[in-house]
Write a protein that holds these residues in place. Structure first.
Motif, mmCIF file in Angstrom:
data_model
loop_
_atom_site.group_PDB
_atom_site.id
_atom_site.type_symbol
_atom_site.label_atom_id
_atom_site.label_comp_id
_atom_site.label_asym_id
_atom_site.label_seq_id
_atom_site.Cartn_x
_atom_site.Cartn_y
_atom_site.Cartn_z
ATOM 1 N N ASN A 188 -0.231 0.338 14.218
ATOM 2 C CA ASN A 188 -1.018 -0.035 12.963
ATOM 3 C C ASN A 188 -0.394 0.660 11.853
ATOM 4 O OD1 ASN A 188 -3.191 -1.933 12.294
ATOM 5 N ND2 ASN A 188 -3.738 0.067 11.263
ATOM 6 N N ILE A 189 -0.044 1.732 11.908
ATOM 7 C CA ILE A 189 0.773 2.560 11.010
ATOM 8 C C ILE A 189 2.161 1.936 10.769
ATOM 9 C CG2 ILE A 189 1.812 4.737 10.120
ATOM 10 C CD1 ILE A 189 -0.241 6.127 11.969
ATOM 11 N N ARG A 190 2.921 1.541 11.676
ATOM 12 C CA ARG A 190 4.084 0.994 11.442
ATOM 13 C C ARG A 190 3.936 -0.430 10.554
ATOM 14 N NH1 ARG A 190 9.314 1.681 12.940
ATOM 15 N NH2 ARG A 190 8.616 3.591 14.060
ATOM 16 N N THR A 191 2.803 -1.160 11.241
ATOM 17 C CA THR A 191 2.570 -2.489 10.401
ATOM 18 C C THR A 191 2.478 -2.288 9.168
ATOM 19 O OG1 THR A 191 2.159 -3.489 12.678
ATOM 20 C CG2 THR A 191 1.272 -4.676 10.603
ATOM 21 N N SER A 192 1.530 -1.311 8.800
ATOM 22 C CA SER A 192 0.939 -0.967 7.486
ATOM 23 C C SER A 192 2.366 -0.511 6.628
ATOM 24 C CB SER A 192 0.080 0.161 7.440
ATOM 25 O OG SER A 192 -1.199 -0.279 8.149
ATOM 26 N N VAL A 193 3.185 0.235 7.008
ATOM 27 C CA VAL A 193 4.189 0.762 6.375
ATOM 28 C C VAL A 193 5.188 -0.205 5.973
ATOM 29 C CG1 VAL A 193 6.054 2.416 6.133
ATOM 30 C CG2 VAL A 193 4.119 3.299 7.073
ATOM 31 N N LYS A 216 -0.885 4.245 0.869
ATOM 32 C CA LYS A 216 -1.825 4.638 1.951
ATOM 33 C C LYS A 216 -1.988 3.768 3.076
ATOM 34 C CE LYS A 216 -4.367 6.879 -1.590
ATOM 35 N NZ LYS A 216 -4.034 5.820 -2.891
ATOM 36 N N PHE A 217 -2.250 4.250 4.279
ATOM 37 C CA PHE A 217 -2.348 3.330 5.307
ATOM 38 C C PHE A 217 -3.932 3.816 6.246
ATOM 39 C CE2 PHE A 217 -0.318 6.954 7.087
ATOM 40 C CZ PHE A 217 -0.961 7.462 8.425
ATOM 41 N N GLY A 218 -4.359 3.072 6.890
ATOM 42 C CA GLY A 218 -5.359 3.366 7.851
ATOM 43 C C GLY A 218 -6.771 2.714 7.571
ATOM 44 N N MET A 219 -7.014 1.771 6.472
ATOM 45 C CA MET A 219 -8.279 1.171 6.328
ATOM 46 C C MET A 219 -8.080 -0.140 6.458
ATOM 47 S SD MET A 219 -10.044 3.483 3.096
ATOM 48 C CE MET A 219 -11.602 2.853 3.596
ATOM 49 N N ILE A 220 -6.998 -0.686 7.102
ATOM 50 C CA ILE A 220 -6.911 -2.033 7.479
ATOM 51 C C ILE A 220 -6.524 -2.179 8.956
ATOM 52 C CG2 ILE A 220 -5.918 -4.332 7.124
ATOM 53 C CD1 ILE A 220 -5.452 -3.598 4.134
ATOM 54 N N ASP A 221 -7.427 -2.554 9.800
ATOM 55 C CA ASP A 221 -6.997 -2.957 11.228
ATOM 56 C C ASP A 221 -6.118 -4.048 11.335
ATOM 57 O OD1 ASP A 221 -6.777 -3.181 13.744
ATOM 58 O OD2 ASP A 221 -8.600 -3.273 14.331
ATOM 59 N N HIS A 222 -4.753 -4.020 11.318
ATOM 60 C CA HIS A 222 -3.747 -5.290 11.377
ATOM 61 C C HIS A 222 -4.319 -5.632 12.838
ATOM 62 C CE1 HIS A 222 -2.076 -4.660 7.471
ATOM 63 N NE2 HIS A 222 -2.007 -3.225 8.167
ATOM 64 N N TYR A 229 0.164 8.456 2.967
ATOM 65 C CA TYR A 229 -1.032 9.155 3.018
ATOM 66 C C TYR A 229 -1.841 8.349 4.372
ATOM 67 C CZ TYR A 229 -1.369 11.517 -1.330
ATOM 68 O OH TYR A 229 -1.129 12.244 -2.575
ATOM 69 N N GLN A 230 -2.383 8.977 5.115
ATOM 70 C CA GLN A 230 -3.595 8.477 5.958
ATOM 71 C C GLN A 230 -4.742 8.305 5.176
ATOM 72 O OE1 GLN A 230 -5.743 10.995 8.875
ATOM 73 N NE2 GLN A 230 -6.008 9.210 10.275
ATOM 74 N N HIS A 231 -5.259 7.068 4.709
ATOM 75 C CA HIS A 231 -6.290 7.082 3.769
ATOM 76 C C HIS A 231 -7.828 7.593 4.310
ATOM 77 C CE1 HIS A 231 -7.173 3.889 0.361
ATOM 78 N NE2 HIS A 231 -7.764 5.254 0.072
ATOM 79 N N ARG A 232 -7.866 7.345 5.260
ATOM 80 C CA ARG A 232 -9.170 8.104 5.943
ATOM 81 C C ARG A 232 -8.920 8.439 7.320
ATOM 82 N NH1 ARG A 232 -10.153 8.258 1.260
ATOM 83 N NH2 ARG A 232 -11.928 7.589 0.156
ATOM 84 N N VAL A 233 -9.527 9.281 7.715
ATOM 85 C CA VAL A 233 -9.441 10.001 9.150
ATOM 86 C C VAL A 233 -10.016 9.028 10.215
ATOM 87 C CG1 VAL A 233 -9.718 11.832 10.668
ATOM 88 C CG2 VAL A 233 -9.290 12.514 8.268
ATOM 89 N N THR A 251 -0.834 4.449 -5.085
ATOM 90 C CA THR A 251 -1.599 2.774 -4.824
ATOM 91 C C THR A 251 -2.063 2.890 -3.240
ATOM 92 O OG1 THR A 251 -1.223 0.587 -4.749
ATOM 93 C CG2 THR A 251 0.913 1.762 -4.117
ATOM 94 N N ALA A 252 -2.334 1.811 -2.872
ATOM 95 C CA ALA A 252 -2.751 1.791 -1.201
ATOM 96 C C ALA A 252 -2.699 0.337 -0.785
ATOM 97 C CB ALA A 252 -4.052 2.488 -0.789
ATOM 98 N N GLU A 253 -2.550 0.109 0.364
ATOM 99 C CA GLU A 253 -2.528 -1.473 1.036
ATOM 100 C C GLU A 253 -3.911 -2.001 0.845
ATOM 101 O OE1 GLU A 253 -1.701 -1.900 4.982
ATOM 102 O OE2 GLU A 253 -2.995 -0.707 5.708
ATOM 103 N N ILE A 254 -5.230 -0.979 0.952
ATOM 104 C CA ILE A 254 -6.354 -1.519 0.905
ATOM 105 C C ILE A 254 -6.827 -2.176 -0.591
ATOM 106 C CG2 ILE A 254 -7.457 0.588 0.421
ATOM 107 C CD1 ILE A 254 -8.812 -2.219 2.686
ATOM 108 N N TYR A 255 -6.111 -1.583 -1.517
ATOM 109 C CA TYR A 255 -6.347 -1.901 -2.929
ATOM 110 C C TYR A 255 -6.107 -3.725 -3.144
ATOM 111 C CZ TYR A 255 -6.578 2.900 -3.556
ATOM 112 O OH TYR A 255 -6.629 4.386 -3.709
ATOM 113 N N GLY A 256 -7.140 -4.263 -2.792
ATOM 114 C CA GLY A 256 -7.086 -5.742 -3.346
ATOM 115 C C GLY A 256 -7.803 -6.646 -2.183
ATOM 116 N N PRO A 257 -7.260 -6.475 -1.037
ATOM 117 C CA PRO A 257 -6.088 -5.665 -0.192
ATOM 118 C C PRO A 257 -4.715 -6.405 -0.537
ATOM 119 C CG PRO A 257 -7.710 -6.292 1.333
ATOM 120 C CD PRO A 257 -8.116 -7.239 0.309
ATOM 121 N N TYR A 258 -4.150 -5.595 -0.767
ATOM 122 C CA TYR A 258 -2.606 -5.743 -0.957
ATOM 123 C C TYR A 258 -1.948 -6.087 -2.379
ATOM 124 C CZ TYR A 258 -3.175 -6.665 4.078
ATOM 125 O OH TYR A 258 -3.426 -6.687 5.562
ATOM 126 N N ILE A 259 -2.915 -6.685 -3.050
ATOM 127 C CA ILE A 259 -2.330 -7.055 -4.369
ATOM 128 C C ILE A 259 -2.014 -5.772 -5.192
ATOM 129 C CG2 ILE A 259 -3.528 -9.303 -4.437
ATOM 130 C CD1 ILE A 259 -5.771 -8.295 -6.185
#
Length: 325
Positions: A101-106, A81-87, A122-126, A52-60
């Protein structure tokens, strides 16, 4: 179900991609109960890798996966995955792989997934604005804290993979790879094998095209990312139908479904990869996992490998700009 190693992480040879249950595809979010049953059935069939990934939805989607795995968490290898949402302010679809941002995502993913650790993160995108060494170092800290078990990259190129791996071992790289998307074979796959990193091919069925069930551009509802995707529109669509028909003809010859043939071809490419076909239906997860028992003969594999590449890019311009493969 057979099992393989991604680096030192053991997973089922076929995983399950959960994205389409909630996000991006026709019918997403229309039947969460069936999606939960699909995840349960996959686990019953021996599937351990759930993606899965946090961006899918997002979150849902993470919420859904977390509910489905309640009481069964210890039976799976859970990947997100993280990295496609700037928190920090700009929100979804804005790359940010900075340490904070990674810590917030995780932390958010852990809460939504109902778990105290992520098996493969995963880092979702570089992120071009954050040195990969900083990103790898941030994940290494989370691994030291026990919140993450393994580090992964998605759609990263050879140089990024090497630099990240030098800071902390990369367990797996996720990238689109299938009969009609084979660009990683020349540049990325050799590096993964040199370094002992596993491969997780997503979209092994060409986002549904290789199943032979997609026959018209009108099959896609509003909100389906395939609407407007170069491979699914205009002349490219018509050309790619011919490719899907060839897979279907080969499947008929070997007594299997097109989806099973496409997955079995991938499995024949090595014992260091675990494709994650996505579905939201129990019948499809049963069909897809049965590919584990399909053995394609040498002549069939040569015929499949010789099929022409798909017409059209895998993404529109904005999506392509995020890919390093």
């Amino acid at each position: 179900m057979k099992y393989i190693k991604l680096g030192d992480l053991q997973v089922s040879r076929i995983g399950l991609g959960a994205m389409g249950m909630s996000h991006g595809l026709t019918g997403a979010g229309s039947d969460d109960a069936e999606s939960v049953r699909t995840i349960h059935r996959a686990v019953d069939l021996g599937v351990t890798l759930i993606d899965t990934a946090e961006i899918y939805g997002p979150y849902i989607n993470e919420d859904l996966v977390g509910r489905a795995l309640k009481g069964r968490r210890d039976q799976v290898v859970l990947a997100t995955k993280f990295g496609m949402i700037d928190h920090g302010g700009s929100g979804a679809w804005n790359l940010n792989s900075g340490p904070a941002n990674i810590r917030t995502s995780v932390e958010g993913s852990l809460e939504r997934l109902g778990t105290d650790h992520i098996d493969l993160c995963y880092q979702h995108r570089v992120d071009p604005n954050t040195p990969i060494e900083e990103t790898a170092g941030a994940v290494a800290e989370l691994i030291a804290e026990g919140k993450v078990r393994h580090f992964g990259l998605s759609e990263a190129g050879p140089d990024t993979i090497r630099r990240a791996h030098a800071v902390h071992p990369v367990t797996a790289v996720q990238s689109e790879y299938s009969l009609w998307t084979r660009g990683i074979e020349d540049r990325v796959l050799p590096v993964l094998r040199e370094l002992g990193i596993g491969l997780v091919p997503f979209a092994p069925l060409g986002h549904g095209f290789l199943t032979g069930t997609v026959r018209s551009e009108s099959d896609f509802e509003e909100g389906d990312f395939r609407r407007g995707n170069p491979r699914f529109t205009g002349e490219n669509f018509r050309r790619n139908l011919a490719l899907a028909d060839e897979v279907q003809a080969i499947a008929a010859e070997v007594g299997a479904t097109p989806a099973q043939v496409a997955i079995a071809w991938l499995l024949a490419q090595g014992d260091d990869l675990a494709p994650i076909p996505g579905t939201k239906r129990v019948t499809r997860v049963e069909e897809n996992t049965a590919a584990d028992g399909l053995r394609l003969g040498a002549e069939v594999l040569v015929k499949l490998s010789g099929l022409p590449p798909a017409a059209g890019d895998t993404h529109t311009g904005a999506g392509l700009s995020m890919l390093e493969r």
